[in-house]
Design a protein around this motif. Structure first.
Motif, PDB file in Angstrom:
ATOM      1  N   GLN A 191     -21.416  32.532 -30.399  1.00 53.73           N
ATOM      2  CA  GLN A 191     -22.143  33.037 -28.853  1.00 53.73           C
ATOM      3  C   GLN A 191     -23.421  32.565 -29.143  1.00 53.73           C
ATOM      4  O   GLN A 191     -23.826  31.609 -28.393  1.00 53.73           O
ATOM      5  CB  GLN A 191     -21.887  34.216 -28.748  1.00 53.73           C
ATOM      6  CG  GLN A 191     -20.627  34.727 -28.066  1.00 53.73           C
ATOM      7  CD  GLN A 191     -20.660  36.313 -27.798  1.00 53.73           C
ATOM      8  OE1 GLN A 191     -21.374  37.028 -28.404  1.00 53.73           O
ATOM      9  NE2 GLN A 191     -19.781  36.608 -26.870  1.00 53.73           N
ATOM     10  N   LYS A 192     -23.893  32.615 -30.219  1.00 52.98           N
ATOM     11  CA  LYS A 192     -25.325  32.073 -30.589  1.00 52.98           C
ATOM     12  C   LYS A 192     -25.422  30.610 -30.475  1.00 52.98           C
ATOM     13  O   LYS A 192     -26.311  30.052 -29.758  1.00 52.98           O
ATOM     14  CB  LYS A 192     -25.844  32.673 -31.847  1.00 52.98           C
ATOM     15  CG  LYS A 192     -26.533  33.904 -31.639  1.00 52.98           C
ATOM     16  CD  LYS A 192     -26.978  34.306 -33.100  1.00 52.98           C
ATOM     17  CE  LYS A 192     -27.139  35.775 -33.178  1.00 52.98           C
ATOM     18  NZ  LYS A 192     -26.861  36.335 -34.467  1.00 52.98           N
ATOM     19  N   GLN A 193     -24.471  29.954 -30.978  1.00 51.04           N
ATOM     20  CA  GLN A 193     -24.256  28.688 -30.955  1.00 51.04           C
ATOM     21  C   GLN A 193     -24.003  28.017 -29.765  1.00 51.04           C
ATOM     22  O   GLN A 193     -24.781  27.135 -29.314  1.00 51.04           O
ATOM     23  CB  GLN A 193     -23.034  28.278 -32.027  1.00 51.04           C
ATOM     24  CG  GLN A 193     -23.102  26.810 -32.532  1.00 51.04           C
ATOM     25  CD  GLN A 193     -21.875  26.653 -33.328  1.00 51.04           C
ATOM     26  OE1 GLN A 193     -21.430  27.677 -34.111  1.00 51.04           O
ATOM     27  NE2 GLN A 193     -21.633  25.610 -33.268  1.00 51.04           N
ATOM     28  N   ILE A 194     -23.288  28.595 -29.048  1.00 57.43           N
ATOM     29  CA  ILE A 194     -23.286  28.185 -27.494  1.00 57.43           C
ATOM     30  C   ILE A 194     -24.396  28.219 -26.836  1.00 57.43           C
ATOM     31  O   ILE A 194     -24.907  27.336 -26.000  1.00 57.43           O
ATOM     32  CB  ILE A 194     -22.020  28.999 -26.826  1.00 57.43           C
ATOM     33  CG1 ILE A 194     -20.569  28.683 -27.486  1.00 57.43           C
ATOM     34  CG2 ILE A 194     -22.036  28.450 -25.394  1.00 57.43           C
ATOM     35  CD1 ILE A 194     -19.612  29.574 -27.130  1.00 57.43           C
ATOM     36  N   LYS A 195     -25.234  29.473 -26.890  1.00 58.18           N
ATOM     37  CA  LYS A 195     -26.371  29.658 -26.139  1.00 58.18           C
ATOM     38  C   LYS A 195     -27.519  28.725 -26.329  1.00 58.18           C
ATOM     39  O   LYS A 195     -28.426  28.402 -25.971  1.00 58.18           O
ATOM     40  CB  LYS A 195     -26.720  31.222 -26.220  1.00 58.18           C
ATOM     41  CG  LYS A 195     -25.913  31.969 -25.350  1.00 58.18           C
ATOM     42  CD  LYS A 195     -26.533  33.534 -25.602  1.00 58.18           C
ATOM     43  CE  LYS A 195     -25.781  34.250 -24.747  1.00 58.18           C
ATOM     44  NZ  LYS A 195     -25.630  35.770 -25.033  1.00 58.18           N
ATOM     45  N   ARG A 196     -27.449  28.134 -27.796  1.00 58.47           N
ATOM     46  CA  ARG A 196     -28.441  27.452 -28.384  1.00 58.47           C
ATOM     47  C   ARG A 196     -28.274  25.832 -27.502  1.00 58.47           C
ATOM     48  O   ARG A 196     -29.212  25.121 -27.542  1.00 58.47           O
ATOM     49  CB  ARG A 196     -28.227  27.174 -29.878  1.00 58.47           C
ATOM     50  CG  ARG A 196     -29.269  27.871 -30.401  1.00 58.47           C
ATOM     51  CD  ARG A 196     -29.553  27.270 -31.866  1.00 58.47           C
ATOM     52  NE  ARG A 196     -28.411  26.664 -32.615  1.00 58.47           N
ATOM     53  CZ  ARG A 196     -27.458  27.390 -33.532  1.00 58.47           C
ATOM     54  NH1 ARG A 196     -27.776  28.544 -33.595  1.00 58.47           N
ATOM     55  NH2 ARG A 196     -26.640  26.932 -33.915  1.00 58.47           N
ATOM     56  N   GLN A 197     -27.037  25.491 -27.012  1.00 58.30           N
ATOM     57  CA  GLN A 197     -26.910  24.203 -26.673  1.00 58.30           C
ATOM     58  C   GLN A 197     -27.585  24.034 -25.403  1.00 58.30           C
ATOM     59  O   GLN A 197     -27.358  24.193 -24.052  1.00 58.30           O
ATOM     60  CB  GLN A 197     -25.451  24.139 -26.357  1.00 58.30           C
ATOM     61  CG  GLN A 197     -24.480  24.107 -27.616  1.00 58.30           C
ATOM     62  CD  GLN A 197     -23.137  23.733 -27.426  1.00 58.30           C
ATOM     63  OE1 GLN A 197     -22.583  23.927 -26.421  1.00 58.30           O
ATOM     64  NE2 GLN A 197     -22.124  23.711 -28.246  1.00 58.30           N
ATOM     65  N   LYS A 198     -28.883  23.199 -25.527  1.00 65.11           N
ATOM     66  CA  LYS A 198     -29.750  23.287 -24.632  1.00 65.11           C
ATOM     67  C   LYS A 198     -29.405  21.763 -23.798  1.00 65.11           C
ATOM     68  O   LYS A 198     -29.630  21.863 -22.452  1.00 65.11           O
ATOM     69  CB  LYS A 198     -31.240  23.231 -24.904  1.00 65.11           C
ATOM     70  CG  LYS A 198     -31.676  24.799 -25.396  1.00 65.11           C
ATOM     71  CD  LYS A 198     -33.217  24.955 -25.159  1.00 65.11           C
ATOM     72  CE  LYS A 198     -33.745  26.146 -25.688  1.00 65.11           C
ATOM     73  NZ  LYS A 198     -33.733  26.588 -27.010  1.00 65.11           N
ATOM     74  N   SER A 199     -29.336  20.907 -24.671  1.00 69.26           N
ATOM     75  CA  SER A 199     -29.330  19.590 -24.001  1.00 69.26           C
ATOM     76  C   SER A 199     -28.102  19.226 -23.372  1.00 69.26           C
ATOM     77  O   SER A 199     -27.059  19.750 -23.556  1.00 69.26           O
ATOM     78  CB  SER A 199     -29.135  18.563 -25.070  1.00 69.26           C
ATOM     79  OG  SER A 199     -28.727  17.330 -24.854  1.00 69.26           O
ATOM     80  N   LEU A 200     -28.273  18.450 -22.189  1.00 69.34           N
ATOM     81  CA  LEU A 200     -27.217  18.011 -21.354  1.00 69.34           C
ATOM     82  C   LEU A 200     -26.779  16.739 -21.692  1.00 69.34           C
ATOM     83  O   LEU A 200     -25.836  16.179 -21.339  1.00 69.34           O
ATOM     84  CB  LEU A 200     -27.606  17.971 -20.041  1.00 69.34           C
ATOM     85  CG  LEU A 200     -27.775  19.380 -19.208  1.00 69.34           C
ATOM     86  CD1 LEU A 200     -28.176  19.149 -17.864  1.00 69.34           C
ATOM     87  CD2 LEU A 200     -26.502  20.024 -19.033  1.00 69.34           C
ATOM     88  N   GLY A 201     -27.102  16.426 -22.975  1.00 72.77           N
ATOM     89  CA  GLY A 201     -27.009  15.129 -23.272  1.00 72.77           C
ATOM     90  C   GLY A 201     -25.633  14.874 -23.980  1.00 72.77           C
ATOM     91  O   GLY A 201     -24.993  15.891 -24.191  1.00 72.77           O
ATOM     92  N   ARG A 202     -24.970  13.877 -23.821  1.00 70.22           N
ATOM     93  CA  ARG A 202     -23.520  13.391 -23.978  1.00 70.22           C
ATOM     94  C   ARG A 202     -23.294  13.400 -25.518  1.00 70.22           C
ATOM     95  O   ARG A 202     -23.288  12.218 -26.168  1.00 70.22           O
ATOM     96  CB  ARG A 202     -23.054  12.111 -23.406  1.00 70.22           C
ATOM     97  CG  ARG A 202     -21.505  12.385 -23.052  1.00 70.22           C
ATOM     98  CD  ARG A 202     -21.302  10.978 -21.980  1.00 70.22           C
ATOM     99  NE  ARG A 202     -22.000  11.232 -20.926  1.00 70.22           N
ATOM    100  CZ  ARG A 202     -21.880  10.094 -19.881  1.00 70.22           C
ATOM    101  NH1 ARG A 202     -21.537   8.854 -20.359  1.00 70.22           N
ATOM    102  NH2 ARG A 202     -22.450  10.336 -18.821  1.00 70.22           N
TER     103      ARG A 202
END
Lengths: 407, 213, 225, 383
Positions: free
Chosen positions: C161-172
């Motif tokens: 869950q933490k890992q998912i929440k860290r995903q800030k970039s919308l980059g591909r």
């Protein structure tokens, strides 16, 4: 009659419509929107709330707290699920029938929403106030069979196909006891209009008249479920409704432990969410018609109207959740046998019982009819039920088993 | 016996009872709210092995003598030991490399059982989820070394027993040493002890230090 | 490798620079998205071996994975977000695992639960055991233990869950495939004779160069990684 | 409901049924919610009726026996935990028993009692969990399974205090057990064993009289007495078919001759009998446990086992009544510390052979519950 809430809601609608009084076309559009939009939104909200209720209720039955980290008491859980599903990838299997695969969720949603429209939610709160509302309801609600079969067939998955076939067999069979148990009510109310069916259950004539007792208990005891034929009819209706709505113990089309997820197997993302929502809303619709037919609709003491309807609807759903948490599933042939060999004859017998009750009531008054109905009519029904089940079961199942304990 | 009958209602009664009792009876809601509440581990729980050291310095106080008994006894072969060497290339009784691959370890405790120096013990830490397999789960000597105090903290009973056993062993060794010295003093005149015998006392140092603490 | 054609999606600028320009609205959208998918991780109902029993135990009343909104174990891969590889993956099983992974819709995550799923574990010496599922599919969280305790599985879920929440970039990027990358579909290995072909998927796994701790080199058969 | 007629296996050649319609071939598994792991059933369906079934296994073949032939005898002990991963203790015991036969070791009294206690606790765990899975296969939404898990956690706590681990206990050693129960363990054990019948009562109220379970499970998957013997079934499956054969009574291994308990026998050999026999066996286990806890003597827990286990050339077969049936270990020694041959006789694998016979003529849903009633664990089937 304290249906203040309903009257205010109707007034609110009139007030909004009044703004468009000079534009007839626009007024019609606004009227239609006012009839449908709140209904659709509130039932979707109710769906979200029900998924939370179901998860919490099942959790408590299973001695665990259930979702409690997302929002207060986990109340935001359905919203998180909804957003996730909305943004999840939508997979259409390569070899599926893409058109029908796309149409099935919509086809399930439409009859469910129309069915909800026939429900008399309160005094004057009625989206489709037809004179033949009940017959229309049954006609529309049986359409979702087609949607489920479309979903099952178009996915081109063997489990889906099995699920779709099961759905057709099950839903068509259970339509008959469902309608037959409703026939008794329609017979007694003398009308197919849902509001009139509700009105026929407003006051119980045998509690007395003009006193506080009648005001309070009369509004409860007038419900059809407290009459012998109504009680039996309600049980048959409820069982058939469970089967119609694919709820446990009749959730064969999506039997997890046998055929993965049945007709839902190949659906992902928002299509799955819509199919799921469609099933819940058709379950709402069936439960709502059950409330209308047997549980006195929006009638009730103190605060008649919408609150009572909502309360009854959710209580009925709570019972469904409770059953889901307890019972295992029937087998497909047993399910069919149960509908045709057990529920169907009993539902027909119940119509005769209703006629018998009606005759007695006319002849000797309600009290006698009640007594005779509960004693003899219900007794006859009981005997018939026992006889039917004995007839249908094999001797080895009927006999009680004893187990030896040897050294 | 009809299909809707007594049995079903009884079952529904049981579930209803569980539903309501879950609100006021602890045994009907045994949930441990894990991240907030302490987990259900007890002082006997075991998960992965770790190395013990005495005193303050992990490397100096290391009990392990790199005898590789644990390496040989490990069923999935997840322990890897290389002996240390001094400047002259002579083997010292301590591991230069002591790796445990926790991604292979089966928590069987056989390494603990075979260790004659009470140097390897089972940890009860379990919050080891990691996003990187090799950096996170392959533990080297420095990561594995933990003080005796930690051992006392997680397995108090077992640690006390171990300390007692080691103290007894040390006392026995001490007595033996004294006896031998006495014998030596009595028997011979030349005092300087042979160079080779220098190592055993250093090995037996930890228990002595333990006793002085 | 049949990765989907992404040319039609290039119209939307989802690169980090693009999102930076978009500003507050987009980043709060990202927050909502991350919040929702991290709080609604539905695992796949599939047990491989021993760890599966602990996985079921996690759903039990003592530990109750439902508190995190993750008790909806879906039997169909189409509706699940998380594959908990709970047990030994054998060479006979590996193709099916990859196939099931391919069937899951994006965004999808994998937890390698237990020693066997990470590395083959105690059975890694066996001729029929795959030495780690990360050779064929990308693993988000490794959870060691044999088997890990239910609390450890909860901890790994929280790590995810933490890992998912860290995903800030919308980059591909491959690390954040939830945005626009298309479903990750990996080639299904084939069991030829007594080994899988290819032995690993170079897209997700490269053989580690050498254990940095071991300068002397590994004695043969002692340190298989 | 009408009785299910067991259809004689017809020859469904070229994939058509009587009406010339296609036979549906479904590969159930290895990913399927109710195949209890990675097991596959290749079903041929006429409508929903099973006309042919082929079990496919090997998806969890972990080379247990081959690995055991590469390592020393004591090192195999933790691997046996992973055979039938629900009952580590009984697996340990079976292996220790055969090793103790290979090299004569006298097991002290106290260790024997502790072995009986942990083995019967394991039986409780296995049976209540199995019934949970079985009812789950019947379609209940996990409620009985979760009640079983609730009780299992209590017993696993006992195991954890005793051995350090919840499932993979690695507790029993050649010649005894690894460690003595710590203070208070026995009292806690007594408390849990005393409270267990209350749980069993609740479980029985929930399940045994339920009409849906009766309709679903009775007359389904029948194995007659003769067939059960011919299939060489063991354990509750055999006893449900009416054969009185319990290795605890037949072999009287360990100290089972000292306990007063009875063996429940079924009469019909269908799924319901298998479920009920397990239910009744749990009550007998509680009875044994009470006696064992009462009589537990003081003393040593390890016999005189040699430091290095190096048996003389020879062979030994040790078997116990594991919760699933006869679990046996066959060891051949060539005089080295490493076994020459290490063979497991897993009960669930042998019991699984009757699957096709039981399923033919029934519906898909029945195939699922028949598999559930056999009580397989894939770790043991595939090894």
């Amino acid at each position: 009659m304290n249906n203040y809430f309903d009257l205010k809601l109707v007034e609110l609608g009139r007030w909004i419509e009044a703004f468009f009084a000079h534009y007839p076309t626009l007024k019609l559009v606004v009227h239609l929107l006012l009839c449908t939009l709140p209904l659709a939104l509130s039932f979707m909200g109710a769906f979200a709330f029900t998924t939370w209720l179901e998860r919490k209720g099942l959790a408590r039955i299973q001695n665990r707290p259930g979702p409690n980290r997302v929002g207060l008491f986990g109340l935001l859980q359905p919203i998180a699920d909804g957003i996730k599903m909305l943004l999840k990838e939508d997979i259409v299997p390569e070899r599926s029938d893409k058109l029908f695969h796309f149409l099935a969720p919509i086809m399930l949603m439409i009859p469910a929403m129309i069915g909800v429209g026939f429900l008399p939610l309160g005094d004057g709160l009625h989206a489709l106030p037809l004179d033949s509302a009940i017959i229309f309801f049954f006609a529309i609600s049986s359409l979702n069979t087609i949607a489920v079969f479309m979903a099952g067939w178009s996915s081109r998955n063997k489990y889906s196909l099995l699920g779709g076939m099961r759905a057709v067999a099950q839903m068509i069979s259970y339509e008959i006891p469902l309608v037959l148990s409703a026939v008794a009510v329609i017979m007694m109310a003398g009308s197919l209009n849902a509001q009139e069916v509700v009105a026929s259950q407003q006051i119980s004539s045998w509690v007395g008249s003009g006193n506080i007792l009648q005001e309070f208990f009369g509004r409860i005891l007038g419900w059809n479920v407290f009459k012998p034929w109504g009680f039996a009819g309600f049980i048959f209706f409820f069982i058939a409704a469970l089967a119609e709505a694919n709820r446990s113990p009749f959730d064969l089309p999506e039997a997890d432990s046998e055929i993965i997820a049945g007709h839902l197997t190949e659906y992902s993302g928002f299509k799955y969410a819509i199919l799921f929502m469609g099933e819940y809303i058709s379950a709402f619709a069936i439960a709502g018609i059950g409330v209308t037919l047997f549980l006195g609709g929006w009638n009730g003491p103190v605060f008649a109207g919408l609150p009572w309807f909502v309360l009854k609807l959710f209580s009925l759903f709570a019972v469904m959740i409770w059953i889901r948490g307890t019972l295992p599933r029937l087998r497909v042939d047993q399910l069919m046998g149960y509908a045709w060999k057990f529920l169907f004859p009993l539902a027909i017998l119940n119509i005769f019982l209703a006629g018998f009750y009606h005759f007695l009531e006319r002849q000797w008054g309600t009290a006698i009819a009640m007594l005779a109905g509960w004693l003899f009519g219900f007794g006859a029904l009981q005997l018939a039920a026992i006889a039917l089940s004995r007839l249908n079961q094999s001797p080895t199942i009927r006999s009680k088993r004893v187990y030896q304990l040897v050294e | 016996m009809s299909l809707i009958g007594k049995g079903i209602l009884k079952g529904m009664g049981v579930t209803a009872k569980n539903f309501f009792q879950s609100y006021y009876r602890k045994e009907r809601l045994p949930t441990v709210e894990y991240p907030e509440e302490k987990a259900t581990i007890n002082q006997f729980s075991r998960n992965f092995p770790f190395l013990l050291y005495d005193g303050d310095d992990p490397v100096d106080g290391m009990r392990c003598t790199a005898c590789t008994l644990c390496e040989r006894a490990c069923p999935p072969q997840c322990i890897y030991i290389i002996k240390d060497k001094d400047e002259n290339g002579k083997a010292i009784l301590s591991p230069r490399i002591f790796d445990i691959d926790t991604s292979v370890c089966m928590s069987c405790q056989l390494c603990v059982e075979v260790c004659p120096y009470e140097a390897i013990r089972m940890d009860s830490a379990f919050e080891l989820s990691n996003e990187n397999r090799f950096e996170g789960l392959l533990l080297n000597r420095e990561e594995l070394l933990k003080p005796n105090a930690y051992y006392h903290e997680i397995h108090p009973l077992e640690a006390r027993e171990t300390d007692d056993r080691m103290a007894a062993k040390a006392a026995l060794a001490e007595a033996k040493k004294k006896a031998r010295q006495k014998r030596a003093r009595l028997a011979a005149k030349n005092k300087p002890p042979p160079g080779l015998k220098k190592t055993p006392p250093t090995r037996k140092k930890p228990p002595q230090r333990e006793k002085s603490e | 490798m049949n990765s989907p054609d992404l040319s039609d999606q290039k119209a939307v600028d989802l690169s980090p620079e693009g999102t930076a320009k978009a500003g507050v609205i987009l980043s709060s959208l990202v927050w909502i998205y991350n919040w929702s998918r991290s709080n609604s991780v539905w695992p796949l109902l599939f047990g491989w071996a021993c760890c599966a029993i602990e996985m079921i135990g996690t759903a039990g009343s003592r530990h109750d994975i439902a508190r995190f909104g993750a008790e909806v174990f879906r039997p169909s891969p189409r509706q699940s977000d998380l594959m908990i590889v709970s047990g030994t993956v054998t060479k006979k099983m590996a193709p099916q695992v990859v196939r099931i992974y391919n069937q899951m819709p994006e965004p999808k995550y994998v937890i390698a639960m237990g020693a066997c799923a990470i590395s083959g574990g105690p059975f890694k010496q066996g001729y029929n055991v795959l030495k780690g599922i990360d050779r064929y599919i990308p693993v988000d969280v490794y959870l060691p233990g044999c088997p890990p305790r239910p609390e450890a599985l909860l901890h790994s879920l929280m790590t995810l869950q933490k890992q998912i929440k860290r995903q800030k970039s919308l980059g591909r990027t491959i690390t954040n495939p939830a945005y626009g990358e298309g479903r990750r579909i990996y080639p299904v290995p084939e069991l030829r004779g007594d080994d899988l072909f290819p032995p690993f998927n170079p897209e997700v796994w490269t053989p580690p160069a050498k254990n940095p701790n071991v300068e002397d080199g590994c004695p043969a058969g002692r340190k298989s990684v | 409901m009408s009785p299910v007629q067991t259809m004689p296996p017809r020859s469904y050649h070229i994939g058509k049924d009587d009406l010339g319609a296609d036979i549906l071939e479904v590969a159930m598994g290895p990913h399927h919610p109710s195949t209890h792991g990675v097991f596959r059933m290749d079903l041929k369906l006429d409508g929903e009726t099973v006309v042919d079934l082929k079990p496919v296994f090997g998806y969890l073949h972990r080379n247990h026996e081959k690995i055991a032939e590469d390592i020393t005898y004591p090192m195999s002990m933790p691997f046996t935990d992973r055979l039938d991963y629900l009952c580590g203790m009984t697996n340990n015991w079976a292996y220790a028993l055969s090793a103790e036969k290979l090299i004569e070791i006298k097991v002290p009294e106290r260790a024997e009692y502790i072995r009986v206690i942990v083995a019967e606790l394991t039986r409780l765990v296995n049976h209540c969990l199995l019934i949970g899975f079985f009812v789950n296969d019947l379609g209940a939404l996990g409620t009985p399974l979760l009640y079983a898990l609730r009780e299992r956690e209590k017993i696993l706590d006992l195991f954890e205090v005793l051995s350090g681990a919840r499932m993979m206990v690695n507790y029993i050693r050649f010649g005894g057990v690894r460690c003595d129960p710590p203070d208070g363990w026995l009292k806690e054990c007594q408390r849990i064993v005393d409270a267990f019948p209350a749980f069993l009562d609740e479980y029985e109220t929930l399940l045994t009289e339920n009409e849906i379970i009766i309709a679903r499970a009775q007359n389904v998957g029948v194995v007659t007495r003769e067939e059960a013997i011919n299939f060489s079934l063991t354990g509750p499956m055999l006893r449900a078919s009416g054969v009185n054969y319990d290795i605890r009574k037949v072999d009287r291994y360990g100290i089972y001759d000292r306990f007063d308990f009875k063996v429940p026998i079924g009469g019909h050999g269908d799924c319901y009998d298998r479920f009920m026999v397990r239910m009744l066996e749990m009550r007998q286990s509680v009875k044994i446990l009470k006696q064992a806890i009462r009589d537990l003597p003081e003393g040593e827990i390890m016999g005189k086992a040699p430091k290095i286990f190096r048996p003389a050339p020879g062979e030994a077969y040790g078997r116990i009544e594991a919760p699933k049936g006869e679990l046996g270990f066959y060891l051949i020694s060539d005089g080295t510390p490493i076994p020459y041959r290490f063979k497991v006789r897993p009960p669930s694998f042998v019991n699984l052979t009757a699957l096709r016979h039981m399923c033919l003529g029934h519906k898909v849903a029945d195939a699922v519950i028949i598999l559930g009633s056999i009580d397989i664990v894939l770790g043991e089937v595939d090894r």
